[in-house]
Design an enzyme around this catalytic site. Structure first.
Site, PDB file in Angstrom:
ATOM      1  N   GLY A  17       2.139  26.740  12.916  1.00 44.26           N
ATOM      2  CA  GLY A  17       1.638  27.855  13.718  1.00 44.26           C
ATOM      3  C   GLY A  17       1.248  29.040  12.864  1.00 44.26           C
ATOM      4  O   GLY A  17       1.576  30.186  13.181  1.00 44.26           O
ATOM      5  N   ALA A  18       0.493  28.774  11.787  1.00 42.82           N
ATOM      6  CA  ALA A  18       0.256  29.811  10.775  1.00 42.82           C
ATOM      7  C   ALA A  18      -1.128  30.433  10.841  1.00 42.82           C
ATOM      8  O   ALA A  18      -1.523  31.136   9.921  1.00 42.82           O
ATOM      9  CB  ALA A  18       0.487  29.232   9.385  1.00 42.82           C
ATOM     10  N   SER A  19      -1.852  30.219  11.914  1.00 45.07           N
ATOM     11  CA  SER A  19      -3.215  30.753  11.971  1.00 45.07           C
ATOM     12  C   SER A  19      -3.254  32.226  12.359  1.00 45.07           C
ATOM     13  O   SER A  19      -4.267  32.897  12.135  1.00 45.07           O
ATOM     14  CB  SER A  19      -4.061  29.939  12.958  1.00 45.07           C
ATOM     15  OG  SER A  19      -3.551  30.052  14.278  1.00 45.07           O
ATOM     16  N   ARG A  20      -2.167  32.749  12.923  1.00 46.06           N
ATOM     17  CA  ARG A  20      -2.161  34.153  13.342  1.00 46.06           C
ATOM     18  C   ARG A  20      -0.735  34.647  13.477  1.00 46.06           C
ATOM     19  O   ARG A  20       0.227  33.894  13.342  1.00 46.06           O
ATOM     20  CB  ARG A  20      -2.896  34.315  14.671  1.00 46.06           C
ATOM     21  CG  ARG A  20      -2.317  33.459  15.789  1.00 46.06           C
ATOM     22  CD  ARG A  20      -3.054  33.626  17.078  1.00 46.06           C
ATOM     23  NE  ARG A  20      -2.546  32.748  18.118  1.00 46.06           N
ATOM     24  CZ  ARG A  20      -2.639  32.994  19.413  1.00 46.06           C
ATOM     25  NH1 ARG A  20      -3.210  34.104  19.834  1.00 46.06           N
ATOM     26  NH2 ARG A  20      -2.159  32.136  20.303  1.00 46.06           N
ATOM     27  N   ASP A  63      -0.435  19.062  16.351  1.00 51.27           N
ATOM     28  CA  ASP A  63       0.414  19.541  17.432  1.00 51.27           C
ATOM     29  C   ASP A  63       1.833  19.123  17.094  1.00 51.27           C
ATOM     30  O   ASP A  63       2.200  17.950  17.235  1.00 51.27           O
ATOM     31  CB  ASP A  63      -0.028  18.934  18.762  1.00 51.27           C
ATOM     32  CG  ASP A  63       0.822  19.403  19.935  1.00 51.27           C
ATOM     33  OD1 ASP A  63       1.790  20.167  19.716  1.00 51.27           O
ATOM     34  OD2 ASP A  63       0.533  18.996  21.081  1.00 51.27           O
ATOM     35  N   VAL A  64       2.642  20.061  16.633  1.00 49.48           N
ATOM     36  CA  VAL A  64       3.979  19.710  16.150  1.00 49.48           C
ATOM     37  C   VAL A  64       4.912  19.264  17.267  1.00 49.48           C
ATOM     38  O   VAL A  64       5.985  18.711  16.998  1.00 49.48           O
ATOM     39  CB  VAL A  64       4.615  20.883  15.368  1.00 49.48           C
ATOM     40  CG1 VAL A  64       3.814  21.187  14.113  1.00 49.48           C
ATOM     41  CG2 VAL A  64       4.765  22.123  16.242  1.00 49.48           C
ATOM     42  N   TYR A  79      11.945  30.770  27.301  1.00 54.94           N
ATOM     43  CA  TYR A  79      11.774  31.141  25.899  1.00 54.94           C
ATOM     44  C   TYR A  79      13.135  31.354  25.224  1.00 54.94           C
ATOM     45  O   TYR A  79      13.386  30.845  24.128  1.00 54.94           O
ATOM     46  CB  TYR A  79      10.931  32.411  25.810  1.00 54.94           C
ATOM     47  CG  TYR A  79      10.634  32.875  24.409  1.00 54.94           C
ATOM     48  CD1 TYR A  79       9.653  32.248  23.644  1.00 54.94           C
ATOM     49  CD2 TYR A  79      11.326  33.945  23.841  1.00 54.94           C
ATOM     50  CE1 TYR A  79       9.372  32.675  22.350  1.00 54.94           C
ATOM     51  CE2 TYR A  79      11.053  34.377  22.561  1.00 54.94           C
ATOM     52  CZ  TYR A  79      10.076  33.742  21.816  1.00 54.94           C
ATOM     53  OH  TYR A  79       9.802  34.167  20.538  1.00 54.94           O
ATOM     54  N   ALA A  99      16.040  30.160  26.111  1.00 53.47           N
ATOM     55  CA  ALA A  99      16.756  28.889  25.997  1.00 53.47           C
ATOM     56  C   ALA A  99      16.239  28.074  24.819  1.00 53.47           C
ATOM     57  O   ALA A  99      17.019  27.443  24.089  1.00 53.47           O
ATOM     58  CB  ALA A  99      16.618  28.093  27.290  1.00 53.47           C
ATOM     59  N   LYS A 103      14.935  29.218  22.080  1.00 58.51           N
ATOM     60  CA  LYS A 103      15.377  29.842  20.838  1.00 58.51           C
ATOM     61  C   LYS A 103      16.880  29.667  20.638  1.00 58.51           C
ATOM     62  O   LYS A 103      17.360  29.535  19.499  1.00 58.51           O
ATOM     63  CB  LYS A 103      15.004  31.325  20.837  1.00 58.51           C
ATOM     64  CG  LYS A 103      13.491  31.570  20.853  1.00 58.51           C
ATOM     65  CD  LYS A 103      12.783  30.923  19.676  1.00 58.51           C
ATOM     66  CE  LYS A 103      11.302  31.270  19.633  1.00 58.51           C
ATOM     67  NZ  LYS A 103      10.617  30.711  18.450  1.00 58.51           N
TER      68      LYS A 103
END
Length: 257
Positions: A13-16, A64-65, A156, A158, A160
């Protein structure tokens, strides 16, 4: 700085947002970086070009991880294209804000599938390599929401919380292989992911509840990640490091008045 010279890092998820800042920070410390993205190819390529312009080396890799097979392929491509892998940063995440009573089952399941599923899938995919090398660092990007309550953030939070528990257990299982596993827990960072929380008043009410009275920047979070990934943190594993301006010390339940 060259603390990570000779190291290869994969950032999901490193594009932004925070992921982008992490990729740049690791590259600034000398690492070669695999910039993962799911759909924003142009933004991921822009991160690669920024790293290369500064004299570093990077590659953009789509995956898609949340899909175990794609996560496995992503890890293998990162190793093949950059000549190895030493650092994994599990950053990819989404949110689906809403009250529990009205939440669609598909929404909370998708949050868990991406946020926690992505962490599990990529970690499992890289474990064999790290164990064989008897070295490696895994950093999971969690959130202070995983330790506190906030109206509308149940799914969210849960996801994390699951990441936090997984971090500790993974650290225990990998310690004998000299592989370190830690989590970094940002507080409120003004990125697209928390846009809904800031929409009402630009975040002024939330900011009043943060002891340092400022939101974190992606770069501030990224610098902590780079520290945890590097040699100065070689005796740290199983830790949950907050980067929240003191918010978790005072944050209660609910939302700003």
């Amino acid at each position: 700085m060259t603390k990570l010279a000779g190291q290869v890092a994969l950032v999901t998820g490193a594009s932004r947002g925070i992921g982008r800042a992490i990729a740049l920070a690791l590259a600034d410390d000398g690492a070669h970086v695999a910039v993962n993205y799911r759909s924003r190819a142009d933004e991921a390529q822009a991160v690669v070009e920024e790293i290369e312009k500064a004299g570093g080396k990077a590659v953009a890799l789509a995956a898609d991880v949340a899909d175990p097979e794609q996560a496995g392929t992503l890890v293998e491509r990162a190793r093949a294209e950059l000549g190895g892998l030493h650092i994994l940063v599990n950053n990819a995440g989404i949110t689906r804000d809403g009250l529990i009573y009205t939440m669609a089952p598909a929404d909370w399941l998708e949050v868990m599938r991406v946020n926690f599923g992505g962490v599990f899938n990529c970690t499992q995919a890289v474990m064999g390599h790290f164990m064989a090398e008897r070295a490696g660092a895994i950093i999971n990007i969690s959130s202070v929401m995983g330790e506190r309550a906030w109206t509308g953030e149940s799914a969210y939070a849960a996801s994390k919380g699951a990441i936090n528990a997984f971090t500790r257990n993974c650290a225990l299982e990998l310690a004998r292989f000299k592989v370190r596993v830690n989590a970094v827990l940002p507080g409120f960072v003004p990125t697209d992911l928390v846009g809904g929380l800031l929409a009402r008043d630009g975040g002024k009410a939330i900011k009043r509840r943060i002891p340092l009275r400022e939101f974190a920047t992606p770069e501030q979070v990224a610098r902590v990640v780079a520290f945890v990934a590097g040699p100065d943190a070689e005796y740290m594993t199983g830790e949950l490091l907050r980067v929240d301006g003191g918010a978790a010390a005072v944050l209660g339940t609910g939302r700003p008045d």
